[in-house]
Motif scaffolding. Structure first.
Motif, PDB file in Angstrom:
ATOM      1  N   THR A  87       0.779  -1.397   0.014  1.00 24.42           N
ATOM      2  CA  THR A  87      -0.036   0.005   0.013  1.00 24.42           C
ATOM      3  C   THR A  87       0.842   1.348  -0.112  1.00 24.42           C
ATOM      4  O   THR A  87       2.059   1.027   0.295  1.00 24.42           O
ATOM      5  CB  THR A  87      -1.002   0.250   1.252  1.00 24.42           C
ATOM      6  OG1 THR A  87      -0.290   0.101   2.326  1.00 24.42           O
ATOM      7  CG2 THR A  87      -2.104  -1.182   1.083  1.00 24.42           C
ATOM      8  N   LEU A  88       0.382   2.387  -0.541  1.00 27.00           N
ATOM      9  CA  LEU A  88       0.867   3.815  -0.624  1.00 27.00           C
ATOM     10  C   LEU A  88      -0.232   4.653  -0.169  1.00 27.00           C
ATOM     11  O   LEU A  88      -0.988   4.710  -0.773  1.00 27.00           O
ATOM     12  CB  LEU A  88       1.494   3.984  -1.817  1.00 27.00           C
ATOM     13  CG  LEU A  88       2.098   5.187  -2.015  1.00 27.00           C
ATOM     14  CD1 LEU A  88       3.384   5.773  -0.975  1.00 27.00           C
ATOM     15  CD2 LEU A  88       2.747   5.516  -3.588  1.00 27.00           C
ATOM     16  N   ASN A  89       0.125   5.397   0.932  1.00 25.67           N
ATOM     17  CA  ASN A  89      -0.976   6.137   1.531  1.00 25.67           C
ATOM     18  C   ASN A  89      -0.628   7.633   1.117  1.00 25.67           C
ATOM     19  O   ASN A  89       0.123   8.289   1.814  1.00 25.67           O
ATOM     20  CB  ASN A  89      -0.859   6.045   3.119  1.00 25.67           C
ATOM     21  CG  ASN A  89      -2.182   6.874   3.793  1.00 25.67           C
ATOM     22  OD1 ASN A  89      -2.719   7.729   2.996  1.00 25.67           O
ATOM     23  ND2 ASN A  89      -2.302   6.819   5.037  1.00 25.67           N
ATOM     24  N   LEU A  90      -1.477   8.232   0.224  1.00 27.81           N
ATOM     25  CA  LEU A  90      -1.461   9.566  -0.164  1.00 27.81           C
ATOM     26  C   LEU A  90      -2.741  10.369  -0.024  1.00 27.81           C
ATOM     27  O   LEU A  90      -3.170  11.185  -0.281  1.00 27.81           O
ATOM     28  CB  LEU A  90      -1.208   9.772  -1.696  1.00 27.81           C
ATOM     29  CG  LEU A  90      -0.048   9.238  -2.238  1.00 27.81           C
ATOM     30  CD1 LEU A  90       0.381   9.712  -3.834  1.00 27.81           C
ATOM     31  CD2 LEU A  90       1.132   9.323  -1.416  1.00 27.81           C
ATOM     32  N   PRO A  97       1.844  16.556   7.933  1.00 31.52           N
ATOM     33  CA  PRO A  97       3.073  16.984   7.276  1.00 31.52           C
ATOM     34  C   PRO A  97       4.137  15.771   7.465  1.00 31.52           C
ATOM     35  O   PRO A  97       4.273  15.236   8.548  1.00 31.52           O
ATOM     36  CB  PRO A  97       3.533  18.080   7.914  1.00 31.52           C
ATOM     37  CG  PRO A  97       2.295  18.739   8.844  1.00 31.52           C
ATOM     38  CD  PRO A  97       1.276  17.417   8.930  1.00 31.52           C
ATOM     39  N   ASP A  98       4.924  15.358   6.307  1.00 32.17           N
ATOM     40  CA  ASP A  98       5.876  14.190   6.426  1.00 32.17           C
ATOM     41  C   ASP A  98       7.578  14.825   7.104  1.00 32.17           C
ATOM     42  O   ASP A  98       8.014  13.711   7.260  1.00 32.17           O
ATOM     43  CB  ASP A  98       6.008  13.760   4.909  1.00 32.17           C
ATOM     44  CG  ASP A  98       6.592  14.682   4.016  1.00 32.17           C
ATOM     45  OD1 ASP A  98       5.884  15.638   3.900  1.00 32.17           O
ATOM     46  OD2 ASP A  98       7.739  14.243   3.291  1.00 32.17           O
ATOM     47  N   GLN A  99       7.659  15.873   7.027  1.00 31.68           N
ATOM     48  CA  GLN A  99       8.947  16.315   7.598  1.00 31.68           C
ATOM     49  C   GLN A  99       9.054  16.732   9.079  1.00 31.68           C
ATOM     50  O   GLN A  99       8.123  17.052   9.545  1.00 31.68           O
ATOM     51  CB  GLN A  99       9.386  17.338   6.696  1.00 31.68           C
ATOM     52  CG  GLN A  99       9.592  17.212   5.252  1.00 31.68           C
ATOM     53  CD  GLN A  99       9.880  18.169   4.301  1.00 31.68           C
ATOM     54  OE1 GLN A  99      10.738  18.668   4.084  1.00 31.68           O
ATOM     55  NE2 GLN A  99       8.872  18.813   3.711  1.00 31.68           N
ATOM     56  N   PRO A 100      10.368  16.562   9.651  1.00 32.56           N
ATOM     57  CA  PRO A 100      10.518  16.936  11.032  1.00 32.56           C
ATOM     58  C   PRO A 100      10.231  18.515  11.275  1.00 32.56           C
ATOM     59  O   PRO A 100      10.644  19.376  10.434  1.00 32.56           O
ATOM     60  CB  PRO A 100      11.857  16.425  11.298  1.00 32.56           C
ATOM     61  CG  PRO A 100      12.646  16.390  10.100  1.00 32.56           C
ATOM     62  CD  PRO A 100      11.594  16.244   8.804  1.00 32.56           C
ATOM     63  N   TYR A 141       7.159  21.624  -1.454  1.00 27.05           N
ATOM     64  CA  TYR A 141       5.828  21.347  -1.928  1.00 27.05           C
ATOM     65  C   TYR A 141       5.756  21.594  -3.314  1.00 27.05           C
ATOM     66  O   TYR A 141       4.738  20.824  -4.130  1.00 27.05           O
ATOM     67  CB  TYR A 141       4.777  21.858  -1.079  1.00 27.05           C
ATOM     68  CG  TYR A 141       4.540  21.282   0.427  1.00 27.05           C
ATOM     69  CD1 TYR A 141       4.626  19.746   0.554  1.00 27.05           C
ATOM     70  CD2 TYR A 141       4.638  21.982   1.434  1.00 27.05           C
ATOM     71  CE1 TYR A 141       4.256  19.293   1.874  1.00 27.05           C
ATOM     72  CE2 TYR A 141       4.492  21.264   2.945  1.00 27.05           C
ATOM     73  CZ  TYR A 141       4.488  20.270   2.958  1.00 27.05           C
ATOM     74  OH  TYR A 141       4.202  19.616   4.305  1.00 27.05           O
ATOM     75  N   GLU A 142       6.169  22.702  -3.703  1.00 28.24           N
ATOM     76  CA  GLU A 142       5.793  22.989  -5.093  1.00 28.24           C
ATOM     77  C   GLU A 142       6.484  22.180  -6.096  1.00 28.24           C
ATOM     78  O   GLU A 142       5.952  21.678  -7.079  1.00 28.24           O
ATOM     79  CB  GLU A 142       6.597  24.597  -5.179  1.00 28.24           C
ATOM     80  CG  GLU A 142       6.285  24.887  -7.011  1.00 28.24           C
ATOM     81  CD  GLU A 142       6.168  26.642  -6.789  1.00 28.24           C
ATOM     82  OE1 GLU A 142       6.376  27.213  -5.898  1.00 28.24           O
ATOM     83  OE2 GLU A 142       6.474  27.047  -8.092  1.00 28.24           O
ATOM     84  N   ASN A 173       4.100  13.816   0.852  1.00 27.46           N
ATOM     85  CA  ASN A 173       5.087  12.692   0.823  1.00 27.46           C
ATOM     86  C   ASN A 173       6.286  12.769  -0.376  1.00 27.46           C
ATOM     87  O   ASN A 173       6.096  13.874  -0.941  1.00 27.46           O
ATOM     88  CB  ASN A 173       3.924  11.638   0.110  1.00 27.46           C
ATOM     89  CG  ASN A 173       2.836  11.290   0.734  1.00 27.46           C
ATOM     90  OD1 ASN A 173       2.960  10.399   1.707  1.00 27.46           O
ATOM     91  ND2 ASN A 173       1.691  11.993   0.625  1.00 27.46           N
ATOM     92  N   SER A 174       7.301  11.938   0.077  1.00 26.98           N
ATOM     93  CA  SER A 174       8.501  12.142  -0.689  1.00 26.98           C
ATOM     94  C   SER A 174       8.369  12.249  -2.199  1.00 26.98           C
ATOM     95  O   SER A 174       7.453  11.643  -2.740  1.00 26.98           O
ATOM     96  CB  SER A 174       9.425  11.223  -0.138  1.00 26.98           C
ATOM     97  OG  SER A 174       8.982   9.831  -0.785  1.00 26.98           O
TER      98      SER A 174
END
Ligand code: PLP
Length: 390
Positions: free
Chosen positions: A35-38, A43-46, A300-301, A372-373
């Motif tokens: 699975t891939l959760n989008l 927010p995915d970054q620290p 993000y852009e 997401n990355s």
């Protein structure tokens, strides 16, 4: 075991649509799907390290081990005022025009509790962030949806709201950059909003959760920048997205003093503000270099460009994604948003959020997170490529 009856207010709460969706995703995971959760908005970054360090230092300060002041520390309110002056050239009185909240989700629910009675109407964007509905339902008020259509740039058309709804309306929720559509609002729209709010005596709540995330050189506009905004409402700002602090639970509202006062009154009963160390680190975030914020928006852009280009090459239509960290993809003909999301998950393991979960006018679209990355987004495009439409 005895089953205690919950209150009518709790029974009125809407189903958490996305909680059900996540259960489904987990089921697929358990079954061994890749699975891939989008589909989610975390927010995915620290959090930037200077903010974490500020919390670490503050945690050692015994002053912060005591109860904080009920309405939050003055230093944080002053930092908020400085932030608004620096970023938007808006004057905010830290004493009367700032309320500190444990996350904006909480504040958005509290605002309905503060200003709505049964029979009153709250105007809500459709599609929109589902937590607006919770407070409205809890107090037994009615919701009137303001359709956001692609042909109107996902801005509500105030001429569509009938006389009776305007008369009963006490609150209006708006949110730009917008979750889930990725749209931004322009100056004309905010000016028109102020005129309508004045005329109809409605309190505007502008949810500025994605205030830092605008693309193509466009800085999102604050509602507070416009003349008369403070007279008709407030803006709610969260630390969650701008500084990757979603787990920290710090937000604030600025604007109309009577609304700010009501928020502080209700919070006197629910909370004793938030841990002083979190307030200190939040002030550090607001007052330090904003390079981390610039880099965040650029990240993000780049991700938006990668995803949108990839999807368009596959023949998909993505609504213009001007800000926030969401892309709003039109589902191919013959699908509902739920049906498309289900088939995509079943066939490719990719999880996206069906538009219907954001309201009736979300039908026909799914939301894809840019949180997401680049590798994950490339992987998602590959899965879209492999997906066989019916
Ligand atoms: C539009 C919008 N408003 C508010 C929130 C809530 O943010 P928080 O409770 O973390 O401040 C979110 C979170 O996803 C959001 O997307």
């Amino acid at each position: 075991m005895k089953q205690f009856q919950t209150s009518k207010a709790i029974q009125r709460l809407p189903d958490q649509f996305f909680a059900t969706m996540i259960d489904k995703l987990n089921l697929y995971k358990k079954r061994g799907y890749d699975t891939l959760n989008l589909g989610q908005g975390n927010p995915d970054q620290p959090t930037p390290s200077h903010i974490v360090q500020s919390l670490q230092e503050a945690a050692e300060d015994p002053d912060f081990h005591k109860y904080p002041p009920f309405h939050g520390y003055e230093f944080l309110k002053e930092a908020v005022a400085e932030f608004y002056k620096r970023e938007y050239d808006v004057d905010i009185d830290p004493e009367t025009e700032v309320a500190i909240m444990p996350g904006s989700k909480t504040g958005l629910v509290e605002l309905s509790q503060c200003f709505l009675n049964p029979g009153d109407v709250a105007l809500v964007p459709d599609p929109g962030y589902p937590d607006y509905w919770s407070g409205i339902e809890m107090v037994g008020a009615d919701m009137k949806s303001m359709p956001l259509r692609e042909e109107n740039g996902f801005l509500p058309d105030y001429a569509e709201i009938d006389e009776e709804s305007w008369e009963k309306a006490k609150l209006m929720f708006l949110n730009y950059p917008n979750n889930p559509t990725g749209a931004m609002a322009d100056a004309d729209f905010f000016e028109e909003t102020i005129q309508e709010a004045e005329k109809n005596d409605v309190c505007v709540v502008h949810d500025f959760a994605y205030g830092a995330i605008g693309f193509d050189g466009n800085k999102p506009l604050s509602f507070m920048q416009f003349e008369g905004a403070k007279n008709v409402g407030v803006e709610v700002y969260t630390m969650s997205k701008t500084y990757n602090m979603a787990g920290w639970r710090v937000a604030f509202a600025v604007g109309n003093p009577s609304v700010i006062h009501a928020l502080e009154v209700i919070q006197d009963h629910y909370f004793c503000s938030i841990f002083g160390g979190l307030q200190k680190a939040s002030a550090t975030a607001l007052l330090s270099s904003q390079q981390c914020v610039t880099e965040l928006a650029e990240t993000y852009e780049k991700r938006r460009d990668l995803l949108v280009r990839g999807l368009e090459e596959e023949g998909y239509h993505v609504a213009p994604c001007q800000g926030s960290f969401f892309a709003w993809l039109q589902v191919p003909e013959g699908y509902t948003s739920q049906g498309f999301a289900d088939d995509l998950l079943e066939e490719t393991g990719l999880f996206v959020a069906p538009g219907i979960g954001f309201g009736k006018y979300g039908e026909g679209y799914v939301r894809i997170g840019l949180n997401n990355s680049e590798e994950s987004l490339q992987d998602a495009v590959k899965r879209f490529k492999a997906f066989k439409q019916k």
